[in-house]
Enzyme design. Structure first.
Site, PDB file in Angstrom:
ATOM      1  N   ASP A 119       0.868  -1.176   0.000  1.00 51.48           N
ATOM      2  CA  ASP A 119       0.000   0.000   0.000  1.00 51.48           C
ATOM      3  C   ASP A 119       0.903   1.224   0.000  1.00 51.48           C
ATOM      4  OD1 ASP A 119      -1.719   2.078   0.526  1.00 51.48           O
ATOM      5  OD2 ASP A 119      -2.677   1.129   2.260  1.00 51.48           O
ATOM      6  N   LYS A 183      -2.812  10.302 -12.258  1.00 51.59           N
ATOM      7  CA  LYS A 183      -4.253  10.338 -12.512  1.00 51.59           C
ATOM      8  C   LYS A 183      -4.912  11.267 -11.493  1.00 51.59           C
ATOM      9  CE  LYS A 183      -6.619   6.305 -12.462  1.00 51.59           C
ATOM     10  NZ  LYS A 183      -7.153   5.706 -13.678  1.00 51.59           N
TER      11      LYS A 183
HETATM   12  C1  LIG Z   1      -6.449   1.874 -12.889  1.00 56.38           C
HETATM   13  S1  LIG Z   1      -5.549   0.656 -12.031  1.00 56.38           S
HETATM   14  C2  LIG Z   1      -3.942   0.811 -12.733  1.00 56.38           C
HETATM   15  C3  LIG Z   1      -3.816   0.273 -14.114  1.00 56.38           C
HETATM   16  C4  LIG Z   1      -2.367   0.208 -14.585  1.00 56.38           C
HETATM   17  N1  LIG Z   1      -1.805   1.533 -14.783  1.00 56.38           N
HETATM   18  C5  LIG Z   1      -2.205  -0.549 -15.877  1.00 56.38           C
HETATM   19  O1  LIG Z   1      -1.759   0.042 -16.852  1.00 56.38           O
HETATM   20  O2  LIG Z   1      -2.495  -1.754 -15.906  1.00 56.38           O
HETATM   21  C6  LIG Z   1      -5.339   1.411 -10.456  1.00 56.38           C
HETATM   22  C7  LIG Z   1      -4.523   0.596  -9.492  1.00 56.38           C
HETATM   23  O3  LIG Z   1      -4.208   1.397  -8.353  1.00 56.38           O
HETATM   24  C8  LIG Z   1      -4.037   0.529  -7.267  1.00 56.38           C
HETATM   25  N2  LIG Z   1      -4.038   1.278  -5.995  1.00 56.38           N
HETATM   26  C9  LIG Z   1      -5.049   2.026  -5.472  1.00 56.38           C
HETATM   27  N3  LIG Z   1      -4.684   2.515  -4.272  1.00 56.38           N
HETATM   28  C10 LIG Z   1      -3.409   2.096  -4.046  1.00 56.38           C
HETATM   29  C11 LIG Z   1      -2.492   2.258  -2.969  1.00 56.38           C
HETATM   30  N4  LIG Z   1      -2.834   2.959  -1.869  1.00 56.38           N
HETATM   31  N5  LIG Z   1      -1.279   1.688  -3.052  1.00 56.38           N
HETATM   32  C12 LIG Z   1      -0.936   0.951  -4.155  1.00 56.38           C
HETATM   33  N6  LIG Z   1      -1.771   0.750  -5.202  1.00 56.38           N
HETATM   34  C13 LIG Z   1      -2.991   1.314  -5.148  1.00 56.38           C
HETATM   35  C14 LIG Z   1      -5.210  -0.440  -7.412  1.00 56.38           C
HETATM   36  O4  LIG Z   1      -5.002  -1.636  -6.693  1.00 56.38           O
HETATM   37  C15 LIG Z   1      -5.253  -0.638  -8.931  1.00 56.38           C
HETATM   38  O5  LIG Z   1      -4.595  -1.822  -9.320  1.00 56.38           O
END
Ligand SMILES: C[S@@+](CC[C@H](N)C(=O)[O-])C[C@H]1O[C@@H](n2cnc3c(N)ncnc32)[C@H](O)[C@@H]1O
Length: 234
Positions: A119, A183
């Site tokens: 995380d 993002k």
């Molecule tokens: C839209 S997806 C990313 C897609 C990726 N860029 C790709 O090209 O395949 C967003 C990701 O952010 C991750 N995420 C959200 N909060 C997070 C955190 N606090 N720490 C790490 N990852 C996180 C989610 O688990 C998810 O897999």
């Protein structure tokens, strides 16, 4: 199967039974999304790969030999593009770069990508990441998206919290001239962040690639030309 307004075949999924309306709509969107089909054809883990590809085709910040940090990397589309462009996906060692990626979720191995499941908001995450990177980085990119709660204010705060933390980490780790891409969502909540980025980077802009669904408020902030000096490689 009917044709849509662009002449493409449109798949309709039956509702009812155990399938909820939201799952039916999600499935229909996936089945009718040309980027999903194209990603399968091109061997990309996600349609998101085209967003990074398009942003970099236009702004050219991913270069051979660079060190890239990918926050929220799963399932791995952005990491695949980055590894290809910095050269870390290649077998030989001359001048190839490095891609360090993390996510809350597990991500199956990718050539040229060092991954850890964690995380990013965990207090130990920045130290672990610094150890994985082993010096300064040239690009910090975040496609992280928090799960939504349905409560608008809470969701906006969560999103902005992720971006602010990513930006703070980028300013610690980026080499002079480095790039930050993250993002954000069109919420108007990120005014302070933009002001901060404008102080630390030569150019700051919002970008919305064609592969980002036009009906979503998703967009990206792109900050080029980091002016500071990182503490990581000092
Ligand atoms: C839209 S997806 C990313 C897609 C990726 N860029 C790709 O090209 O395949 C967003 C990701 O952010 C991750 N995420 C959200 N909060 C997070 C955190 N606090 N720490 C790490 N990852 C996180 C989610 O688990 C998810 O897999």
């Amino acid at each position: 199967m009917a044709k849509d307004t662009t002449g493409r075949l449109h798949v309709t999924v039956k509702s009812g039974g155990k399938r909820k309306l939201s799952s039916k709509l999600w499935l229909e969107r996936q089945l009718n999304d040309p980027y999903v089909t194209q990603a399968k054809r091109d061997g990309f883990r996600s349609r998101a790969a085209y967003k990074l590809q398009e942003i970099d085709d236009k702004h050219r910040f991913l270069k051979r030999g660079q060190v890239v940090v990918d926050l929220g990397a799963a399932p791995g589309g952005w990491s695949q593009i980055a590894a290809k462009r910095v050269g870390s996906a290649e077998g030989k060692d001359n001048g190839r770069g490095k891609v360090v990626a993390i996510d809350l979720l597990e991500m199956p191995e990718l050539p040229g990508v060092t991954f850890a499941q964690m995380d990013f908001l965990d207090e130990h995450a920045p130290d672990k990441l610094r150890a994985m990177i082993g010096g300064g980085a040239d690009v910090v990119m975040s496609d992280m998206a928090a799960n939504t709660t349905g409560h608008r204010k809470t969701d906006q705060l969560r999103i902005i919290g992720l971006v602010e933390n990513a930006a703070a980490f980028a300013c610690e780790i980026l080499n002079p001239g480095g790039t930050f891409l993250a993002k954000v969502f069109q919420s108007g909540a990120e005014a302070d962040l933009l002001a901060q980025l404008k102080r630390d980077f030569a150019t700051v802009k919002h970008v919305k690639p064609a592969a980002s669904r036009q009906d979503s408020s998703e967009r990206y902030v792109l900050a080029l030309g980091f002016r500071g000096t990182n503490t990581a490689s000092a």
